[in-house]
Design an enzyme around this catalytic site. Structure first.
Site, PDB file in Angstrom:
ATOM      1  CG  HIS A 150       9.808   1.113  12.114  1.00 18.24           C
ATOM      2  ND1 HIS A 150      10.152  -0.051  11.824  1.00 18.24           N
ATOM      3  CD2 HIS A 150       9.253   1.176  13.343  1.00 18.24           C
ATOM      4  CE1 HIS A 150      10.052  -0.904  13.048  1.00 18.24           C
ATOM      5  NE2 HIS A 150       9.455  -0.126  13.947  1.00 18.24           N
ATOM      6  CB  ILE A 152      18.538  -7.092   8.054  1.00 17.90           C
ATOM      7  CG1 ILE A 152      17.178  -6.832   9.041  1.00 17.90           C
ATOM      8  CG2 ILE A 152      19.561  -6.103   8.385  1.00 17.90           C
ATOM      9  CD1 ILE A 152      17.515  -7.546  10.238  1.00 17.90           C
ATOM     10  CB  SER A 191      -1.020  -0.024   1.168  1.00 12.86           C
ATOM     11  OG  SER A 191      -0.407   0.236   2.114  1.00 12.86           O
TER      12      SER A 191
END
Ligand code: GAR
Length: 193
Positions: free
Chosen positions: A114, A97, A21
């Site tokens: 985040h 990561i 999204s």
């Protein structure tokens, strides 16, 4: 800082793992006349990521990678990035990561979003931890990516209030709405727009 060259839009890659999204909102932003970015590449760590559909819809080159060996995959990603002359990487729900070497080779050119008010709640299961700790506020953060997880320089944050009967699901939804506005704003900010 990332520098734009005159009016030419900066070739940008978006990395995703899931729904996409944020990718969709970044694509919509990139289509605006005064947007500094043009999204030329979508990278996914799996071929089943729902967000890959936006590559088809908006005709953007999309590359899913089988993430068995990080270093080998990253080499392939770097070659895609070079081919497309990518100058900015936006991580948008990318759940891998990146290696320190990868981050160093694109220093100051990788952004991440985040779903918390960093430096609080780095890592995974953010909303669950926020709610079980009885926090009154949470939010989202756009930051530069540095070798330490969720610790690079913060560009922008948006705070949201947690309601009495908040659930993980409702909080995720509420924060996503803000994420879709915050990421474009943060990109404009790094280009001084
Ligand atoms: C977003 O909430 C993003 O902040 C989060 O994953 C979601 C992806 O949603 N990212 C992280 O948790 C990174 N550690 P989307 O695929 O619909 O953009």
């Amino acid at each position: 800082m990332v520098q734009s060259i005159g009016l030419k839009k900066i070739n940008t890659a978006v990395f995703i793992s899931g729904t996409g999204s944020n990718l969709k909102s970044l694509i919509q932003f990139s289509k605006k006349k005064n947007s500094p970015i043009s999204i030329e590449l979508i990278i996914s760590d799996n071929s089943k990521a729902k967000g890959l559909k936006y590559g088809k819809i908006f005709k953007i080159s999309s590359k899913p990678f089988n993430y068995k060996n990080k270093l080998i995959v990253e080499k392939k990603i770097i070659s895609e990035i070079k081919n497309k002359k990518i100058k900015l990487i936006c991580l948008a729900g990318f759940m891998r990561i990146l290696s320190k070497n990868f981050i160093k080779s694109f220093k100051g050119k990788i952004l991440n979003i985040h779903p918390s008010l960093l430096p609080k709640y780095k890592g995974l299961q953010t909303h669950e931890r926020v709610i079980s700790n009885g926090e009154k506020y949470s939010g989202c953060t756009v930051h530069f990516v540095s070798p330490r997880l969720d610790s690079g320089k913060i560009i922008l944050q948006k705070k949201v209030k947690i309601s009495k009967n908040e659930t993980n699901k409702s909080l995720k939804k509420k924060i996503l709405i803000e994420e879709h506005k915050l990421y474009p704003k943060a990109i404009s900010k790094i280009f001084n727009l």
